[in-house]
Scaffold this active site. Structure first.
Site, PDB file in Angstrom:
ATOM      1  N   HIS A 164       0.844  -1.205   0.000  1.00 29.33           N
ATOM      2  CA  HIS A 164       0.000   0.000   0.000  1.00 29.33           C
ATOM      3  C   HIS A 164       0.877   1.252   0.000  1.00 29.33           C
ATOM      4  CE1 HIS A 164      -2.600   3.139   1.714  1.00 29.33           C
ATOM      5  NE2 HIS A 164      -3.580   2.477   1.143  1.00 29.33           N
ATOM      6  N   ASP A 288     -11.128   1.834  -0.999  1.00 27.78           N
ATOM      7  CA  ASP A 288     -10.249   2.799  -0.317  1.00 27.78           C
ATOM      8  C   ASP A 288     -11.020   3.663   0.687  1.00 27.78           C
ATOM      9  OD1 ASP A 288      -7.676   3.580   0.218  1.00 27.78           O
ATOM     10  OD2 ASP A 288      -7.279   4.400  -1.758  1.00 27.78           O
TER      11      ASP A 288
HETATM   12  C1  GRE Z   1      -4.911   5.724   1.511  1.00 30.45           C
HETATM   13  O1  GRE Z   1      -4.303   5.309   2.497  1.00 30.45           O
HETATM   14  O2  GRE Z   1      -5.406   4.963   0.696  1.00 30.45           O
HETATM   15  C2  GRE Z   1      -5.059   7.197   1.353  1.00 30.45           C
HETATM   16  C3  GRE Z   1      -4.464   8.032   2.277  1.00 30.45           C
HETATM   17  C4  GRE Z   1      -4.596   9.394   2.138  1.00 30.45           C
HETATM   18  C5  GRE Z   1      -5.310   9.926   1.101  1.00 30.45           C
HETATM   19  C6  GRE Z   1      -5.894   9.106   0.163  1.00 30.45           C
HETATM   20  C7  GRE Z   1      -5.766   7.739   0.282  1.00 30.45           C
HETATM   21  O3  GRE Z   1      -3.762   7.490   3.298  1.00 30.45           O
HETATM   22  O4  GRE Z   1      -6.320   6.936  -0.625  1.00 30.45           O
HETATM   23 ZN    ZN Z   2      -5.634   2.942   0.758  1.00 32.83          ZN
END
Ligand code: GRE
Ligand code: ZN
Length: 328
Positions: A164, A288
């Protein structure tokens, strides 16, 4: 579509919630904060409304990966995984978990992975990019030799690893400095995570461990559009003057070892490109949430112009198979 399985679905704990504030305006943060801290209430209502049967939960970013003291990272990952296991146990048909891992210490990460999978029932692990070590000065990428035992453990446990995004370290942000909006999801997340995925390919990791499964979010962090060119220039063809420690063309690794999810990239052209490049059986639905709106993600996916057979696979069937959810 009913019965969807979604696999990049975030929550936060009291000691990680602050990491996410920077991505929101002062006005919008309090509401997002509540959504990140909630698991059983509003989140479940939205899942019902959207036809999501199961959400595979993971910690927000960068969380564990940004703790520069290894002992503290080990402790924080353990607490996060215990908390998540309790939450999943309350509704095991609706939630599953990715383990958080203190990859600042490869041996501790291996032990925590084994505990999380065999004792807590986690279906895989998720790391938010490289792990910070030595007071934040060093980024430990997972192709580096200290992580070899960890990959062996992951392969023997036979669970997927979700890579990620996180932002690059401040010392690497020179090119972003006067236009900071480029950091985070607008650009830097994909650059950083795509780079990390290429590092794994170029290190020979997949020659040593032919059964590893890596998942990338955001429809592949731009790699479906770039893998041919990376493969063309960096594969072990003798063409690259710097040398590459990998036996096969990168595109082969991408098609054999990677899955991509639709998290935060609700664009049918990008989904079709991923389907074309690595096959519909390697594309998986994700939202997400709560960085994105669950309803928007599902409205897009349910109506996207792909065949219903592919929708069923991406929305559910591929996840059932990859995570062996039917045995759960
Ligand atoms: C994510 O962890 O998927 C994320 C963030 C911050 C902004 C957008 C986002 O941590 O998708
Ligand atoms: Zn994410």
């Amino acid at each position: 579509m009913e019965g969807k399985i979604a696999l990049e679905e975030h929550f936060a704990m009291a000691d990680t919630i602050q990491d996410s504030q920077q991505y929101f305006t002062a006005d919008s943060w309090p509401a997002r904060r509540r959504l990140l801290l909630d698991i059983q209430d509003r989140r479940l209502e939205e899942m019902d409304r959207c036809g999501i049967e199961l959400a595979i939960l993971s910690l927000n970013s960068p969380a564990i990966q940004a703790i520069d003291d290894a002992a503290r990272a080990v402790d924080a990952a353990r607490r996060a995984n215990d908390f998540l296991a309790e939450q999943v146990a309350r509704r095991p048909k609706r939630f599953a978990a990715f383990a958080a891992l203190p990859l600042q210490d490869a041996d501790a990460a291996s032990r925590e992975l084994r505990r999380a999978v065999t004792e807590l029932g986690c279906v895989g692990a998720l790391a938010n990019g490289f792990s910070q070590t030595s007071a934040g000065e060093r980024a430990s990428y997972y192709d580096q030799p200290e992580h070899r035992p960890f990959w062996a453990e992951l392969e023997s446990l036979d669970v997927p690893f979700y890579l990620h995004p996180r932002n690059p370290l401040p010392s690497q942000q020179l090119a972003y400095r006067d236009q900071p909006w480029l950091l985070g999801p607008a650009w830097a997340f994909a650059m950083e995570t795509g780079l990390h995925a290429l590092r794994l390919m170029g290190s020979g990791l997949f020659d040593r461990h032919p059964r590893l499964n890596i998942i990338l979010g955001h429809l592949g962090e731009m790699l479906p559009g770039h893998i041919w060119r990376s493969s063309h220039w960096a594969s072990a063809s003798g063409r690259n003057p710097q040398g590459v420690r990998a036996e096969k063309p990168f595109i082969d690794y991408f098609r054999k070892h990677f899955h991509v999810s639709t998290s935060g990239n609700f664009h049918t052209i990008a989904m079709r490109q991923a389907m074309d490049e690595i096959g519909a059986e390697r594309v998986l639905f994700a939202t997400d949430y709560p960085f994105e709106d669950m309803v928007e993600a599902c409205d897009w996916f349910d109506r996207a112009e792909i065949g219903d057979n592919d929708r069923e696979r991406i929305g559910r069937g591929n996840a059932l198979r990859l995570f062996r959810l039917e045995d759960r």
